[in-house]
Scaffold this motif. Sequence first.
Motif, short mmCIF file in Angstrom:
data_model
loop_
_atom_site.label_atom_id
_atom_site.label_comp_id
_atom_site.label_asym_id
_atom_site.label_seq_id
_atom_site.Cartn_x
_atom_site.Cartn_y
_atom_site.Cartn_z
N MET A 1 88.40 75.06 42.36
CA MET A 1 87.33 75.45 42.13
C MET A 1 86.64 75.56 43.42
O MET A 1 87.47 74.90 44.69
CB MET A 1 86.25 73.91 41.55
N GLY A 2 85.34 75.69 44.16
CA GLY A 2 84.84 74.39 45.55
C GLY A 2 83.13 75.29 45.77
O GLY A 2 82.36 75.48 44.84
N ASP A 3 82.93 74.84 46.88
CA ASP A 3 81.36 74.26 47.20
C ASP A 3 81.49 74.58 47.87
O ASP A 3 81.97 73.98 49.10
CB ASP A 3 81.09 72.88 46.90
N ALA A 4 80.18 74.95 48.42
CA ALA A 4 79.59 75.09 49.80
C ALA A 4 78.15 74.21 49.40
O ALA A 4 77.55 74.13 49.01
CB ALA A 4 79.37 76.24 50.23
N SER A 5 77.92 73.42 50.53
CA SER A 5 76.48 73.07 50.73
C SER A 5 75.89 73.47 51.98
O SER A 5 74.15 72.17 52.13
CB SER A 5 76.83 71.37 49.93
N VAL A 11 76.24 76.62 46.13
CA VAL A 11 76.42 77.10 45.62
C VAL A 11 78.03 76.54 45.04
O VAL A 11 78.96 76.47 45.78
CB VAL A 11 77.47 79.21 46.37
N ARG A 12 78.25 76.70 43.51
CA ARG A 12 79.52 76.22 42.97
C ARG A 12 80.33 76.83 42.78
O ARG A 12 79.39 78.39 41.66
CB ARG A 12 79.30 75.24 41.91
N THR A 13 81.19 77.57 42.61
CA THR A 13 82.51 77.97 42.94
C THR A 13 83.54 78.19 42.14
O THR A 13 83.64 76.67 41.98
CB THR A 13 83.13 79.46 44.22
N ARG A 14 83.80 78.82 40.95
CA ARG A 14 85.21 78.58 40.12
C ARG A 14 85.99 80.17 39.35
O ARG A 14 85.40 80.88 39.69
CB ARG A 14 85.52 77.38 39.26
N THR A 15 87.32 79.59 39.07
CA THR A 15 87.11 81.39 38.59
C THR A 15 87.34 81.57 36.66
O THR A 15 87.21 79.60 36.55
CB THR A 15 88.92 81.08 38.53
N LEU A 16 87.38 82.21 36.24
CA LEU A 16 86.84 82.01 35.28
C LEU A 16 88.35 83.46 34.45
O LEU A 16 87.85 84.31 34.97
CB LEU A 16 85.60 82.22 34.36
N ARG A 20 85.37 85.43 39.44
CA ARG A 20 84.70 84.54 40.00
C ARG A 20 83.68 84.41 39.61
O ARG A 20 82.68 85.50 40.03
CB ARG A 20 84.88 84.89 41.92
N LEU A 21 83.19 83.30 39.48
CA LEU A 21 82.03 82.61 39.28
C LEU A 21 81.09 82.11 40.06
O LEU A 21 81.85 80.78 40.17
CB LEU A 21 82.62 81.74 38.28
N HIS A 22 79.73 82.45 40.58
CA HIS A 22 79.38 81.25 41.13
C HIS A 22 77.87 80.62 41.13
O HIS A 22 77.08 81.47 40.50
CB HIS A 22 79.20 81.77 42.56
#
Length: 305
Positions: A1-5, A11-16, A20-22
């Motif tokens: 998971m990662g975030d950028a602001s 935008v919040r990003t994670r894997t499934l 990759r889901l944003h």
Amino acid sequence: MGDASTDGVRVRTRTLGDFRLHALDAGSQKLDGGAMFGVVPKPLWQKRIPADERNRIPLALRCLLVETRDALILIDTGVGNKENERFREIYGIENASRSGHGPTQLEDAIVKAGHSPDDVDIVIDTHLHFDHAGGNTHFDAEGHVKVSFPRAKYIVQQGERDFAHLRNERISASYLPHNFDPVEAAGQYRFVHGDSVVVPGVKVVPTPGHTPYHQSVVLESAGRTACYLADLVPTTAHLPLPWIMGYDVEPLVTLETKRGLLARAKREEWLLIFEHDPEMAWGHIEGDDARPVFVDETSPGEDVP
Ligand SMILES: [Zn+2]
């Protein structure tokens, strides 16, 4: 998971699995709290989401960008830029582009996620209400309506497309033809009937009640499942079965759709994704059936605009 602001666009990003889901912050709106919670009395709902002096509650416009091996998929498109000042004031809409990437904050968020609107292969409209399909099209600098994702196939249920054109007094304020008629005129819609596989691992499923042909999106990769609920369960406060929006045209249908889907989501440990929750992007349900507990998986630390 990662975030950028940066630029205040979250935008919040994670894997499934292999996806990759944003979770894209495409802006915010404010809707009447009573309408959002239907028969639930205000003393109960205002503990979950407090109202402003006009009885409105803050709501996210959270779209989902899904990277799969086969396609780049955008689910829902926010409000867009075609409504006038009075409309934006009534609904408390804030979605202006801050970085100049594009007609709205949705395009800013797509760029922040590492893509461009031209990269989007498929747009899924869960339904055609203005706060879900408004960004399907936009006004260009000359005030002409343009399709926002020129290469994309747009997917919606045929029944929703037909329902949106009924133009009756109860529903017409939510269905603004400039959000979808130009997409159809450009030949970019693919109208589907019921369950439909979009690409391997991505499926639209009817979740009726909010509208008769509302659809949600089920994502499956490497043994993990997620569901973009859209207006079936707009915020985490709407997880209890009777907490159903007054906007829903068939609330008792919503009730049975929720009952079935949430039971399965709990049993199979689905990641649930919320379009309108002002804070939480995603999480899952745990606990025994009598006392289900929602576990927020939104990563902390980036909620300051
Ligand atoms: Zn809706």
